[in-house]
Design a protein around this motif. Structure first.
Motif, PDB file in Angstrom:
ATOM      1  N   VAL A 169      -7.528  11.879   2.046  1.00  0.00           N
ATOM      2  CA  VAL A 169      -6.359  11.090   1.646  1.00  0.00           C
ATOM      3  C   VAL A 169      -5.955  11.371   0.199  1.00  0.00           C
ATOM      4  N   TRP A 170      -6.945  11.441  -0.692  1.00  0.00           N
ATOM      5  CA  TRP A 170      -6.680  11.569  -2.124  1.00  0.00           C
ATOM      6  C   TRP A 170      -5.734  12.730  -2.458  1.00  0.00           C
ATOM      7  N   VAL A 193      -8.117   5.158  -0.636  1.00  0.00           N
ATOM      8  CA  VAL A 193      -7.538   6.106  -1.603  1.00  0.00           C
ATOM      9  C   VAL A 193      -8.578   7.107  -2.103  1.00  0.00           C
ATOM     10  N   ARG A 194      -9.843   6.769  -2.024  1.00  0.00           N
ATOM     11  CA  ARG A 194     -10.895   7.704  -2.453  1.00  0.00           C
ATOM     12  C   ARG A 194     -11.353   8.650  -1.340  1.00  0.00           C
ATOM     13  N   LEU A 206       0.828  -1.199   0.000  1.00  0.00           N
ATOM     14  CA  LEU A 206       0.000   0.000   0.000  1.00  0.00           C
ATOM     15  C   LEU A 206       0.867   1.256   0.000  1.00  0.00           C
ATOM     16  N   SER A 261      -2.641   4.986  -9.620  1.00  0.00           N
ATOM     17  CA  SER A 261      -4.002   5.396  -9.280  1.00  0.00           C
ATOM     18  C   SER A 261      -4.935   4.871 -10.365  1.00  0.00           C
ATOM     19  N   ILE A 291      -2.138  11.690  -1.751  1.00  0.00           N
ATOM     20  CA  ILE A 291      -1.647  10.709  -2.720  1.00  0.00           C
ATOM     21  C   ILE A 291      -1.302  11.411  -4.027  1.00  0.00           C
ATOM     22  N   VAL A 328      -8.729  -0.804   0.347  1.00  0.00           N
ATOM     23  CA  VAL A 328      -7.774   0.062  -0.333  1.00  0.00           C
ATOM     24  C   VAL A 328      -8.511   1.093  -1.175  1.00  0.00           C
ATOM     25  N   SER A 329      -9.515   0.659  -1.914  1.00  0.00           N
ATOM     26  CA  SER A 329     -10.294   1.578  -2.756  1.00  0.00           C
ATOM     27  C   SER A 329     -10.964   2.657  -1.916  1.00  0.00           C
ATOM     28  N   THR A 371       0.682   3.987  -3.069  1.00  0.00           N
ATOM     29  CA  THR A 371       0.209   5.341  -2.779  1.00  0.00           C
ATOM     30  C   THR A 371       1.330   6.365  -2.710  1.00  0.00           C
TER      31      THR A 371
END
Length: 140
Positions: free
Chosen positions: A52-53, A47-48, A7, A113, A56, A43-44, A11
């Motif tokens: 957080v996005w 990251v969304r 991860l 991504s 990243i 994980v999806s 990321t």
């Protein structure tokens, strides 16, 4: 299933940062025999997450910016950006390939991504190592 190291590779966030996200419960996972593991869904969702996005994205942009800034370290370097139209499962399989390749070689930075059917991959590092990874990628 993904480990915290995988991860981190995908990321661009450090394992320490990921552990902080675990403490704040933004990142969900399970710890089995002392090793953090994350499902694709976890994980999806991570990251969304709106907090957080942007982090990243900043890490991914930094890879390209560092390359363009031309830090001369005496080595020939290469930066490759791949945008591929793929199903999410295929995109993650290719991300796993790049992540494992980057972890097995020194000085390779990798980011991944996936959004709306487009997989985005960034690889930066020594020219010889990037060429080796790409040759293996296209010969799969």
């Amino acid at each position: 299933m993904y480990t915290i190291e995988q991860l981190s590779c995908i990321t661009g966030l450090t394992t320490r940062t990921l552990r902080n996200y675990l403490k704040s419960e933004i990142l969900q996972g399970s710890k089995d025999t002392g090793i953090w593991q994350f499902t694709e869904q976890q994980v999806s969702a991570f990251v969304r997450h709106p907090s957080v996005w942007p982090s990243i994205q900043a890490k991914h942009h930094a890879i390209v910016y560092d390359f363009l800034a031309g830090q001369d370290n005496g080595e020939n370097e290469m930066c490759i950006l791949l945008d591929l139209t793929l199903e999410e499962r295929q995109a993650k399989e290719k991300a796993d390939f790049f992540c494992n390749a980057a972890n097995s070689l020194s000085h390779i930075r990798f980011a991944f991504s996936y959004e709306s059917g487009k997989a985005h991959y960034i690889l930066k590092g020594k020219e010889v190592e990037i060429n080796r990874i790409m040759k293996e990628f296209y010969c799969q």
